[in-house]
Design a protein around this motif. Structure first.
Motif, PDB file in Angstrom:
ATOM      1  N   PRO A 133       0.819  -1.212   0.000  1.00 33.51           N
ATOM      2  CA  PRO A 133       0.000   0.000   0.000  1.00 33.51           C
ATOM      3  C   PRO A 133       0.856   1.267   0.000  1.00 33.51           C
ATOM      4  N   GLU A 134       0.305   2.319  -0.579  1.00 35.12           N
ATOM      5  CA  GLU A 134       1.026   3.584  -0.685  1.00 35.12           C
ATOM      6  C   GLU A 134       1.358   4.139   0.694  1.00 35.12           C
ATOM      7  N   ARG A 135       2.569   4.703   0.783  1.00 35.20           N
ATOM      8  CA  ARG A 135       3.035   5.360   1.993  1.00 35.20           C
ATOM      9  C   ARG A 135       3.999   6.472   1.585  1.00 35.20           C
ATOM     10  N   SER A 136       4.303   7.347   2.497  1.00 31.99           N
ATOM     11  CA  SER A 136       5.241   8.438   2.212  1.00 31.99           C
ATOM     12  C   SER A 136       6.651   7.902   2.053  1.00 31.99           C
ATOM     13  N   ALA A 137       7.381   8.477   1.117  1.00 33.22           N
ATOM     14  CA  ALA A 137       8.787   8.132   0.915  1.00 33.22           C
ATOM     15  C   ALA A 137       9.634   8.921   1.903  1.00 33.22           C
ATOM     16  N   ASP A 138      10.824   8.414   2.168  1.00 33.10           N
ATOM     17  CA  ASP A 138      11.780   9.160   2.983  1.00 33.10           C
ATOM     18  C   ASP A 138      12.131  10.461   2.280  1.00 33.10           C
ATOM     19  N   PRO A 139      12.386  11.512   3.029  1.00 38.90           N
ATOM     20  CA  PRO A 139      12.738  12.793   2.400  1.00 38.90           C
ATOM     21  C   PRO A 139      13.987  12.705   1.525  1.00 38.90           C
ATOM     22  N   ASP A 140      14.872  11.751   1.807  1.00 39.28           N
ATOM     23  CA  ASP A 140      16.100  11.614   1.023  1.00 39.28           C
ATOM     24  C   ASP A 140      16.022  10.463   0.022  1.00 39.28           C
ATOM     25  N   ASP A 141      14.822  10.174  -0.475  1.00 36.26           N
ATOM     26  CA  ASP A 141      14.629   9.093  -1.452  1.00 36.26           C
ATOM     27  C   ASP A 141      15.563   9.294  -2.638  1.00 36.26           C
ATOM     28  N   HIS A 142      16.324   8.261  -2.995  1.00 35.32           N
ATOM     29  CA  HIS A 142      17.305   8.354  -4.082  1.00 35.32           C
ATOM     30  C   HIS A 142      16.684   8.706  -5.432  1.00 35.32           C
ATOM     31  N   LEU A 143      15.397   8.388  -5.609  1.00 38.13           N
ATOM     32  CA  LEU A 143      14.746   8.657  -6.895  1.00 38.13           C
ATOM     33  C   LEU A 143      13.881   9.916  -6.851  1.00 38.13           C
ATOM     34  N   GLY A 144      13.917  10.631  -5.737  1.00 41.35           N
ATOM     35  CA  GLY A 144      13.161  11.878  -5.620  1.00 41.35           C
ATOM     36  C   GLY A 144      11.666  11.689  -5.479  1.00 41.35           C
ATOM     37  N   ARG A 145      11.244  10.490  -5.072  1.00 36.84           N
ATOM     38  CA  ARG A 145       9.808  10.214  -4.941  1.00 36.84           C
ATOM     39  C   ARG A 145       9.268  10.754  -3.626  1.00 36.84           C
ATOM     40  N   THR A 146       7.999  11.145  -3.629  1.00 34.97           N
ATOM     41  CA  THR A 146       7.341  11.586  -2.399  1.00 34.97           C
ATOM     42  C   THR A 146       6.476  10.475  -1.819  1.00 34.97           C
ATOM     43  N   ALA A 147       6.132   9.474  -2.647  1.00 38.82           N
ATOM     44  CA  ALA A 147       5.308   8.355  -2.188  1.00 38.82           C
ATOM     45  C   ALA A 147       5.834   7.054  -2.786  1.00 38.82           C
ATOM     46  N   LEU A 148       5.631   5.983  -2.047  1.00 34.36           N
ATOM     47  CA  LEU A 148       5.993   4.634  -2.488  1.00 34.36           C
ATOM     48  C   LEU A 148       4.758   3.758  -2.385  1.00 34.36           C
TER      49      LEU A 148
ATOM     50  N   GLY B  87       7.585   1.324  -8.215  1.00 39.65           N
ATOM     51  CA  GLY B  87       8.080  -0.040  -8.091  1.00 39.65           C
ATOM     52  C   GLY B  87       9.479  -0.309  -8.598  1.00 39.65           C
ATOM     53  N   ARG B  88      10.080   0.586  -9.348  1.00 41.29           N
ATOM     54  CA  ARG B  88      11.366   0.278  -9.994  1.00 41.29           C
ATOM     55  C   ARG B  88      12.549   0.325  -9.035  1.00 41.29           C
ATOM     56  N   GLY B  89      12.389   0.846  -7.874  1.00 39.59           N
ATOM     57  CA  GLY B  89      13.479   0.913  -6.903  1.00 39.59           C
ATOM     58  C   GLY B  89      12.939   1.432  -5.595  1.00 39.59           C
ATOM     59  N   VAL B  90      13.684   1.465  -4.638  1.00 35.98           N
ATOM     60  CA  VAL B  90      15.081   1.124  -4.458  1.00 35.98           C
ATOM     61  C   VAL B  90      15.115  -0.199  -3.684  1.00 35.98           C
TER      62      VAL B  90
END
Length: 110
Positions: free
Chosen positions: A8-23, A38-41
């Motif tokens: 399920p969708e959740r917030s990404a870490d502020p330092d996400d390597h791919l610049g995402r705000t949600a995962l 889904g492609r990383g990390v």
């Protein structure tokens, strides 16, 4: 084929390597959004991932959200992100995967 199951969708870490705000997955997301989520990390064996032609991004119920042709990987710290060409409109999207994800891990090889 590489298969990645996202929860399920959740917030990404502020330092996400791919610049995402949600995962993760949410109802109504587009193929592009599913590919970005889904492609990383992930932790996986780079050579094994690169030996696969395609990746399926699926949700926890086994519905295919996106399919992409793998073209490479990017190193993200001690993990990796897939690089690829999203196969928009692939007929498998929106249908149950014919290869159920039996692993407890999010990454499996079919």
């Amino acid at each position: 084929m590489l298969q990645i199951k996202i929860g399920p969708e959740r917030s990404a870490d502020p330092d996400d390597h791919l610049g995402r705000t949600a995962l993760g997955w949410r109802p109504g997301m587009s193929e592009d959004e599913a590919w970005a989520a889904g492609r990383g990390v992930w932790k996986f064996k780079a050579d094994r991932a690169l030996s696969q032609n395609e990746v399926q991004i699926i949700n926890a119920t086994g519905t295919v959200l996106a399919v992409a042709r793998i073209t490479g990987i990017s190193k993200c710290g001690d993990r990796y992100a897939l690089e690829g060409e999203l196969l928009r409109g692939d007929p498998r999207v929106g249908r149950p995967t014919p290869s159920p994800h039996l692993s407890r891990n999010p990454i499996t090889y079919i």
